[in-house]
Scaffold this active site. Structure first.
Site, PDB file in Angstrom:
ATOM      1  N   ASP A   1     -32.668 -47.292  17.765  1.00  0.00           N
ATOM      2  CA  ASP A   1     -32.892 -47.186  19.164  1.00  0.00           C
ATOM      3  C   ASP A   1     -33.548 -45.815  19.321  1.00  0.00           C
ATOM      4  O   ASP A   1     -34.092 -45.448  20.421  1.00  0.00           O
ATOM      5  CB  ASP A   1     -31.585 -47.026  20.089  1.00  0.00           C
ATOM      6  CG  ASP A   1     -31.065 -48.281  20.673  1.00  0.00           C
ATOM      7  OD1 ASP A   1     -31.872 -49.292  20.267  1.00  0.00           O
ATOM      8  OD2 ASP A   1     -29.852 -48.657  20.778  1.00  0.00           O
TER       9      ASP A   1
ATOM     10  N   ASP B   1     -28.984 -59.066  19.815  1.00  0.00           N
ATOM     11  CA  ASP B   1     -28.446 -57.856  19.801  1.00  0.00           C
ATOM     12  C   ASP B   1     -26.911 -57.947  19.516  1.00  0.00           C
ATOM     13  O   ASP B   1     -26.386 -59.072  19.683  1.00  0.00           O
ATOM     14  CB  ASP B   1     -28.785 -57.145  20.972  1.00  0.00           C
ATOM     15  CG  ASP B   1     -28.955 -55.627  20.927  1.00  0.00           C
ATOM     16  OD1 ASP B   1     -28.427 -55.120  19.818  1.00  0.00           O
ATOM     17  OD2 ASP B   1     -29.352 -55.255  21.778  1.00  0.00           O
TER      18      ASP B   1
HETATM   19  C1  GLA Z   1     -29.518 -52.005  22.331  1.00  0.00           C
HETATM   20  C2  GLA Z   1     -30.826 -52.247  21.699  1.00  0.00           C
HETATM   21  C3  GLA Z   1     -31.859 -51.795  22.443  1.00  0.00           C
HETATM   22  C4  GLA Z   1     -31.669 -52.512  23.787  1.00  0.00           C
HETATM   23  C5  GLA Z   1     -30.483 -52.587  24.452  1.00  0.00           C
HETATM   24  C6  GLA Z   1     -30.098 -53.418  25.755  1.00  0.00           C
HETATM   25  O1  GLA Z   1     -29.396 -50.741  22.373  1.00  0.00           O
HETATM   26  O2  GLA Z   1     -30.815 -51.680  20.280  1.00  0.00           O
HETATM   27  O3  GLA Z   1     -33.164 -52.131  21.873  1.00  0.00           O
HETATM   28  O4  GLA Z   1     -32.050 -53.906  23.627  1.00  0.00           O
HETATM   29  O5  GLA Z   1     -29.570 -52.808  23.541  1.00  0.00           O
HETATM   30  O6  GLA Z   1     -28.866 -53.359  26.060  1.00  0.00           O
END
Ligand code: GLA
Length: 752
Positions: free
Chosen positions: A555, A485
């Site tokens: 997300d 990420d």
């Molecule tokens: C990002 C990712 C999510 C999750 C969060 C965790 O927003 O896109 O899927 O993994 O971080 O902090």
């Protein structure tokens, strides 16, 4: 068949792909490299008339007195700024005395089989040298000694031209590249329109199509990543171009950092398309002997609408890009395990018992992997702390990571883990020890985003330390998946390690070391499935696909929001690259409630998985999971490797969405139909599949009784491909099973 030839007498280069030709030549005693043509394949090679060398007053021979008329209107293969071309150019070169100017002349060239890689950068590749031909054209700026090498590759069976550019300071003084783009295409404007993919967090890559007016139309990122807001892609197309008809030029940049993609319509109604690293904030110092490589940009030409462009990008990325960093990666061509991720299930509030309870329930339903998301390390109990401290929190995971992983494996599930290697929290041991490792302008408090800083990955020692911490975690247990990420953008661009005249190199050096880390990861753990992610889909680009085969799309897991996101994404990127999960309702981002079945049908167009607390969802929903798992296995090959067709767009019609995948043999297809808004007193809707064999007979079946004319008895239909593609399939909107918003159906078309 694709070829590259050079006509020595006419001094013309001609690149042919199965359906396109690209022609340029060496013109004038100054040996300018001028573009002549790009478009549908043509039979003649000598088309020098296209350089308009008789076009008074636009050529130097006719009008050297006003040479600027030539420089400001000619079609350059690699335009330079500062000496009379006032359009945006590819190269802005500043010499040691501070002067910006450059003029490139042809020196020599080479044509050979194969395609070399780009040192340290992602790029399309061929496994067999016979599958591609490459042309290298060397140019020089006589005054400064800068050598510029333009690389062009054609692939055997694809309407693709891949381009990259190399620079070498062969002079005696230091030089500065202030702009070093990867691609220019000058051409006549034919009342073109442009498609770009735009958005924001939770609504990435919405398609925007607009007419190209005078001036410069640019999409770009200066965020240090390709970004949620724009994608390194654009398509230039005729106004009448549709999915199936008309010309399209598609451009995609194989890079994950700052970029620019622009078209400029000028005084003479010609169009200049540019793509490359964003010059904003970029300067690269070249001391004598030093080299620089601009990343790859790929161009696709389609004379038959957007479908062909999309298919070409999908084939190119699947066969010549994905997992190119390490061809032994297990998931290059393989189906991906169905995963369940605990992020939306628990956020930071979990422990080993909770995860195990999810794994147990998931195993019963046929889910194949548990992914432990953010919150497993140090004292990370919210997004305010601990990034950088990559050691397991044993209060949460009692007995350690291996114990949990073994227990999950015992349930028959693989285990995956989330990491965010490029970041550091101010509240972390790492930051307390190495505050100068964060990107910041000395003396100026750096901007916090999500309460975190970005690590200065341009520094080898930072990348090295973080990689070794992550490596230790991954080696400590049987981890088979990594979600990498990156949850904030770059600003306050300052590196404590770079010299003042190299600060402009920070963002690109950052990317190079991120690429290096991902390459190491795949070399050290070729069996790991790598899914890239950036606050959802903030780094969904071809560069990332070179390392891992899939990227978390957004997300926003709301099935209806996903329609637009996945539609835009799929214009360029194969469905197999789009991370898509079924999540709980009301959706955490939008609050919308959509049927569990529809959520499954939408996620099927991606990598497929779950993002919910399977121990808490309703019994009814849970009972649907085994059938969805079966559905994934049944159609995954088709979705992963087939040709994708956009049949209808909810974004356009405000009513329903439909897409199709057809296998390469044209024997099996799947149409997904989503009715977004219920519409009363309506007639059966006709959808027309594409890509079938007109002469073959197919059986059409559906998971609902909605095929045929209203009132029919809904027997499976057996019809020829031409009938299905022309007369279409009737969807009975009034059927009981389609009542309500957000209803969906899968229509399977199988050759009999
Ligand atoms: C990002 C990712 C999510 C999750 C969060 C965790 O927003 O896109 O899927 O993994 O971080 O902090």
């Amino acid at each position: 068949m694709s070829t590259i030839k050079y006509l020595a007498n006419e001094k013309i280069f001609k690149l042919d792909t199965p359906g396109s030709s690209y022609v340029f030549g060496i013109i004038d005693e100054e040996k300018f490299l001028l573009h002549m043509y790009y478009g549908g394949r043509i039979s003649d090679d000598d088309i020098r008339y296209r350089t308009r060398t008789n076009d008074y007053p636009f050529t130097p021979e006719k009008n050297n007195r006003d040479r600027g008329a030539f420089l400001d209107s000619a079609y350059f293969e690699y335009p330079t700024e500062g000496v009379g071309d006032f359009r945006a150019g590819c190269l802005r070169l500043r010499d040691n005395d501070g002067h910006a100017g450059c003029q490139l002349s042809y020196v020599n060239h080479k044509i050979y089989k194969g395609k070399p890689g780009l040192e340290g950068l992602p790029a399309t590749y061929v496994a067999d040298a016979n599958d591609a031909t490459t042309l290298k054209v060397r140019l020089e700026d006589k005054l400064t000694g800068l050598i510029v090498t333009l690389n062009y590759t054609v692939f055997e069976d694809l309407d693709v031209i891949a381009r990259s550019v190399g620079f070498e300071n062969a002079g005696r003084d230091t030089l500065y590249l202030e702009s070093a783009l990867s691609l220019c295409l000058d051409m006549e404007n034919e009342d073109f329109e442009i498609i770009t993919l735009n958005g924001s967090w939770a609504r990435e890559r919405h398609t925007d199509r607009t007419r190209i007016g005078y001036g410069r139309h640019e999409v770009s990122s200066t965020r240090g990543e390709s970004s949620h807001q724009v994608n390194p892609f654009m398509a230039v197309l005729n106004r009448e171009t549709t999915q199936t008809l008309g010309a399209v030029y598609g451009f995609s940049f194989v890079y994950s950092g700052n970029f620019t993609a622009s078209v400029e319509r000028n005084q003479h109604d010609s169009l200049r398309c540019l793509m490359g690293i964003n010059p904003k904030g970029f300067t690269w110092k070249l001391t004598p002997g030093e080299t620089f490589t601009a990343p790859e940009a790929v161009m696709v030409y389609s004379g038959s609408g957007l479908d062909h462009m999309t298919h070409t990008f999908h084939d190119l990325f699947r066969d010549h890009l994905i997992c190119g960093a390490n061809l032994s990666s297990r998931y290059k061509d393989a189906p991906r395990p169905i995963l369940i991720n605990n992020w939306e299930a628990t956020y930071f509030d979990f422990d080993d018992e909770k995860l195990l309870s999810i794994a147990k329930e998931a195993a019963k339903c046929g889910i194949e992997m548990l992914v432990m998301d953010d919150g497993w390390f140090a004292n990370r109990s919210s997004d305010n702390m601990a990034l950088g401290d990559w050691y397991v929190n044993e209060d949460k995971l009692k007995g350690g990571l291996k114990k949990l992983v073994d227990a999950v494996n015992n349930e028959g599930l693989k285990f995956g883990i989330w990491v965010e290697p490029e970041m550091v929290s101010p509240d972390s041991d790492l930051y307390r020890k190495h505050s100068d490792w964060a990107i910041a302008i000395p003396g100026r408090p750096a901007t916090l985003m999500r309460n975190q800083y970005v690590l200065d990955m341009s520094r080898d020692e930072v990348a090295e330390e973080i990689y070794s911490r992550i490596h230790a975690v991954l080696s400590s247990a049987n981890i088979e998946y990594v979600k990498w990420d990156m949850n904030r953008t770059l600003c306050d661009l300052g590196s404590y390690a770079l010299d003042s005249d190299r600060q402009g190199e920070l963002c690109h050096r950052y990317m190079l070391n991120v690429y290096k880390m991902q390459k190491r990861l795949m070399d050290d753990f070729p069996n790991i499935l790598l899914e890239n992610c950036s606050g959802g889909g903030g780094r969904f680009d071809p560069g990332m696909l070179y390392y891992g085969p899939q990227i978390w799309c957004s997300d926003d897991t709301d099935a209806i929001e996903r329609l637009r996101i996945q539609e835009g994404t799929a214009i360029v990127y194969p469905l197999s690259t789009m991370g898509a999960h079924v999540s709980d309702c009301p959706n955490h981002v939008t609050g919308r409630i959509a049927p569990f079945e529809t959520r499954g049908h939408v996620a099927l167009a991606g990598t497929f998985g779950y993002e919910l607390d399977i121990t808490k969802i309703s019994e009814n929903d849970r009972a649907l999971i085994p059938a969805q798992v079966e559905m994934y296995h049944k159609y995954n090959e088709l979705v992963r490797a087939g040709d994708y067709y956009r049949l209808a767009s909810y974004a356009d019609n405000g009513f329903y969405d439909a897409w199709e995948v057809v296998n390469k043999e044209e024997s099996h297809a799947l149409v997904t139909y989503i009715k977004v808004m219920a519409r009363p007193y309506t007639r059966s809707n006709v959808i027309k599949p594409r890509g079938l064999d007109p002469k073959r007979r197919y059986m059409v079946s559906c998971d609902k009784n909605i095929l045929g004319l209203a009132g029919d008895s809904y027997k499976p239909l057996i019809l020829h491909g031409d009938t299905l593609m022309n007369a279409g399939i009737m969807i009975n909107e009034n059927a009981e099973e389609m009542k309500g918003d957000f209803r969906s159906a899968l229509i399977e078309i199988s050759a009999v």
